[in-house]
Design an enzyme around this catalytic site. Sequence first.
Site, PDB file in Angstrom:
ATOM      1  N   GLU A   1      17.517 -22.903  -8.334  1.00  0.00           N
ATOM      2  CA  GLU A   1      17.150 -21.484  -8.275  1.00  0.00           C
ATOM      3  C   GLU A   1      18.353 -20.587  -8.579  1.00  0.00           C
ATOM      4  OE1 GLU A   1      14.530 -20.007  -8.466  1.00  0.00           O
ATOM      5  OE2 GLU A   1      14.807 -17.994  -7.676  1.00  0.00           O
TER       6      GLU A   1
ATOM      7  N   CYS B   1       0.827  -1.203   0.000  1.00  0.00           N
ATOM      8  CA  CYS B   1       0.000   0.000   0.000  1.00  0.00           C
ATOM      9  C   CYS B   1       0.859   1.250   0.000  1.00  0.00           C
ATOM     10  CB  CYS B   1      -0.866   0.023   1.247  1.00  0.00           C
ATOM     11  SG  CYS B   1      -1.812  -1.474   1.456  1.00  0.00           S
TER      12      CYS B   1
ATOM     13  N   GLU C   1      18.598 -16.052 -16.187  1.00  0.00           N
ATOM     14  CA  GLU C   1      17.541 -15.148 -16.649  1.00  0.00           C
ATOM     15  C   GLU C   1      17.965 -13.690 -16.641  1.00  0.00           C
ATOM     16  OE1 GLU C   1      13.780 -14.865 -14.476  1.00  0.00           O
ATOM     17  OE2 GLU C   1      14.790 -15.395 -12.637  1.00  0.00           O
TER      18      GLU C   1
ATOM     19  N   LYS D   1      18.327 -17.976 -11.673  1.00  0.00           N
ATOM     20  CA  LYS D   1      18.524 -16.552 -11.422  1.00  0.00           C
ATOM     21  C   LYS D   1      19.635 -16.005 -12.315  1.00  0.00           C
ATOM     22  CE  LYS D   1      15.922 -15.428  -9.905  1.00  0.00           C
ATOM     23  NZ  LYS D   1      14.628 -15.830  -9.440  1.00  0.00           N
TER      24      LYS D   1
ATOM     25  N   LYS E   1       6.815 -10.616 -16.500  1.00  0.00           N
ATOM     26  CA  LYS E   1       6.652 -10.851 -15.064  1.00  0.00           C
ATOM     27  C   LYS E   1       5.568 -11.899 -14.813  1.00  0.00           C
ATOM     28  CE  LYS E   1       7.342 -10.261 -10.707  1.00  0.00           C
ATOM     29  NZ  LYS E   1       8.481 -11.039 -10.183  1.00  0.00           N
TER      30      LYS E   1
ATOM     31  N   ASN F   1      -0.627   1.398   5.880  1.00  0.00           N
ATOM     32  CA  ASN F   1       0.248   0.502   5.123  1.00  0.00           C
ATOM     33  C   ASN F   1       0.883  -0.445   6.132  1.00  0.00           C
ATOM     34  OD1 ASN F   1       2.214  -0.718   3.537  1.00  0.00           O
ATOM     35  ND2 ASN F   1       3.585   1.053   3.603  1.00  0.00           N
ATOM     36  N   GLY F   2       0.743  -1.755   5.901  1.00  0.00           N
ATOM     37  CA  GLY F   2       1.320  -2.730   6.836  1.00  0.00           C
ATOM     38  C   GLY F   2       0.302  -3.813   7.139  1.00  0.00           C
TER      39      GLY F   2
ATOM     40  N   HIS G   1      27.348 -38.589 -15.179  1.00  0.00           N
ATOM     41  CA  HIS G   1      26.619 -39.395 -16.165  1.00  0.00           C
ATOM     42  C   HIS G   1      26.441 -38.640 -17.483  1.00  0.00           C
ATOM     43  CE1 HIS G   1      25.975 -42.583 -13.298  1.00  0.00           C
ATOM     44  NE2 HIS G   1      25.672 -41.647 -12.411  1.00  0.00           N
TER      45      HIS G   1
ATOM     46  N   TRP H   1      -2.941  -2.352  -1.705  1.00  0.00           N
ATOM     47  CA  TRP H   1      -2.540  -3.629  -2.279  1.00  0.00           C
ATOM     48  C   TRP H   1      -3.097  -4.667  -1.318  1.00  0.00           C
ATOM     49  CZ3 TRP H   1       0.760  -7.932  -1.610  1.00  0.00           C
ATOM     50  CH2 TRP H   1       1.054  -8.617  -2.795  1.00  0.00           C
TER      51      TRP H   1
ATOM     52  N   ARG I   1       4.402   0.919  -6.436  1.00  0.00           N
ATOM     53  CA  ARG I   1       4.375  -0.038  -5.326  1.00  0.00           C
ATOM     54  C   ARG I   1       3.347  -1.144  -5.563  1.00  0.00           C
ATOM     55  NH1 ARG I   1       6.541   2.318  -0.630  1.00  0.00           N
ATOM     56  NH2 ARG I   1       5.112   1.295   0.784  1.00  0.00           N
TER      57      ARG I   1
HETATM   58  O1  M6R Z   1       3.889 -15.735 -10.889  1.00  0.00           O
HETATM   59  P1  M6R Z   1       4.446 -17.116 -10.752  1.00  0.00           P
HETATM   60  O2  M6R Z   1       5.114 -17.354  -9.450  1.00  0.00           O
HETATM   61  O3  M6R Z   1       3.423 -18.185 -11.024  1.00  0.00           O
HETATM   62  O4  M6R Z   1       5.554 -17.231 -11.868  1.00  0.00           O
HETATM   63  C1  M6R Z   1       6.213 -18.428 -12.114  1.00  0.00           C
HETATM   64  C2  M6R Z   1       7.456 -18.204 -12.937  1.00  0.00           C
HETATM   65  O5  M6R Z   1       7.114 -17.627 -14.169  1.00  0.00           O
HETATM   66  C3  M6R Z   1       8.464 -17.303 -12.216  1.00  0.00           C
HETATM   67  O6  M6R Z   1       8.835 -17.837 -10.982  1.00  0.00           O
HETATM   68  C4  M6R Z   1       9.723 -17.109 -13.072  1.00  0.00           C
HETATM   69  O7  M6R Z   1      10.402 -18.309 -13.180  1.00  0.00           O
HETATM   70  C5  M6R Z   1      10.588 -16.006 -12.489  1.00  0.00           C
HETATM   71  N1  M6R Z   1      10.811 -14.988 -13.436  1.00  0.00           N
HETATM   72  C6  M6R Z   1      11.918 -16.461 -12.057  1.00  0.00           C
HETATM   73  O8  M6R Z   1      12.651 -15.414 -11.514  1.00  0.00           O
END
Ligand code: M6R
Length: 610
Positions: A483, A2, A490, A487, A605, A101-102, A506, A75, A27
Amino acid sequence: MCGIVGYTGKEQAAPILLDGLDKLEYRGYDSAGVAVYDGEKIQWMKARGRLKILREMTHDGQILPGTCGIGHTRWATHGIPSNENAHPHFNETGTIAVVHNGIIENFQKLRNRLAEKGYTFASDTDTEVVAHLLDYYYKDEKDPLRAILRTMNRVEGSYALGIIFQDHPGQLYAVRKDSPLITGKAADGNLIASDVPAILKYTRDVYFIQNEEIVCMDADSLRFYNVDGEQIEKESVTIQWDVTAAEKAGYEHFMLKEIYEQPRAVIDTLNPRIRDGKIEIEELGMTDEEIRALRKIYIVACGSAYHTGVVAKYVFEELARIPTETDLASEFRYRNPILDEGTLVIVVSQSGETADTLAALREAKKQGIRVLGIVNVVGSSIAREADDVMYTWAGPEIAVATTKAYSTQLIAEYLLAIRFAQARGTVSEAEVDEMLAELRRLPEHIELLLGNKERIQRFANRYIAARDVFFIGRGIDYAISLEGSLKLKEVSYIHSEAYAAGELKHGTISLIEDGTLVAAVLTQEDLYKKMISNMVEVKTRGAFLLAVTNVGNTEVEKTADYVIYIPETHKYFTASLAVIPLQLFAYYVAIGKGCDVDKPRNLAKSVTVE
Ligand code: M6R
């Protein structure tokens, strides 16, 4: 997250409030509202959806007269996005208006108490209890400051509040605890806001309100008070940033800002679910008997959310002894999985809109299977369609690469696993107490790791020209590797793969050349020796070895070329710590290469197509 704004001065307030809310749009929000004292009473307007709607309803604020008011972008946390749940919230007579907010963690208890005293509620929000508490204490004290102080004593959680009282025209009050709040002194009035961009147009002289400080202002003066109600002096700071930089709160990118928001996001996700040392997941909607009847769990998700599920698989199986399968949503939906009575499907999603995850949820429901959603965005499609929803309180995530949502998803899954284990009697109360204590320590451990960012940055700078990077681990450490690798690729566009360390020989080991960076994650003590053997295998083929391991495991220095230590925690929770240096590594490699870290190429996103 928020956003709050407030203004009292010589100009019409509503246009200034809307202007400030515009600047807080970054935000994230789903509804907005303003309340203004018009010289006689408090008038307000709220609207679900974009700020544009509120602007149209109020003719850009022109139809709301008055020079003192508060505004809010919400939010959603408690209660769906709706006009009723939008802020401001009021006491029953509409003479006290509040924006917040909180998260008020003990709101349910307070709501019950207030209801017993005859208070009625017009919304599902946690904030409304603040408006009624203020009313309750104001009736007794007849003094806004005293009423605020007594309200502060009752509420637990985090808050930045903007408050106006009809009986005190032209006066604006604000207070904070663990949610951001600033105030600024402008030429023709004074302002409050959640963040600097909201007021930069009017002033660069800003006071940062500290925890449990209260500010009381009118058009000409600003007064600050401590938690004992004593007046205190504060120094203003002159802001040098421009508006864009200010939205990122001084961070160069949203990704870095969100990495740094992780301790707070973890606290917000954890604390409301631990009461008096016990786990309480009200939203779970399952009785102990139903939990005991579970025969199988599927965790279904995409990308990083799937990676949290890979961690959770180990924890659910070991702790609660429930067979658990973690599946990619895009696979699950088409593979005709065996779903029968006694199966629980857990879907995990930050956005709550990922097409494959949503389709997997629908598939499970079609077969009559109960679906629990772990979701960050309140009111999103997955949140609406799942049988039960456990929200992660990460706040809006703007960078495409998830960081704080990943961390809060882990927390939700740990809590579920412990709760399930308790119900099934596979864990002792002493073990639960120990795990909860460790969970509570995670935020400070994350802070510690973040404090070490320079060392990771220096290391990352050496690898901006890397062609391939491999991440290896076993068990939970394999899940962390997945992960770390995602990271890196990407945001930096460097080819990277994660491998279960025992599987490397393998096939994949043929890719190791002189100088290839291999990041080995070893946080599971019982697997140290096996991991060291795998590290030696790649080292003898020329790899440069980075190790991420627990503090105290100095033995690893004999094999690794560079070691990052994480603070000691429970073996199930190491992912929450080991991921931090890997996020920072990916971030610094990417900015070293000049990549657009917040919006990497080809990515969105929210992936709403299959
Ligand atoms: O909104 P979601 O958590 O469902 O999204 C899933 C993936 O698209 C998301 O985690 C994606 O892999 C990220 N960009 C990774 O950083």
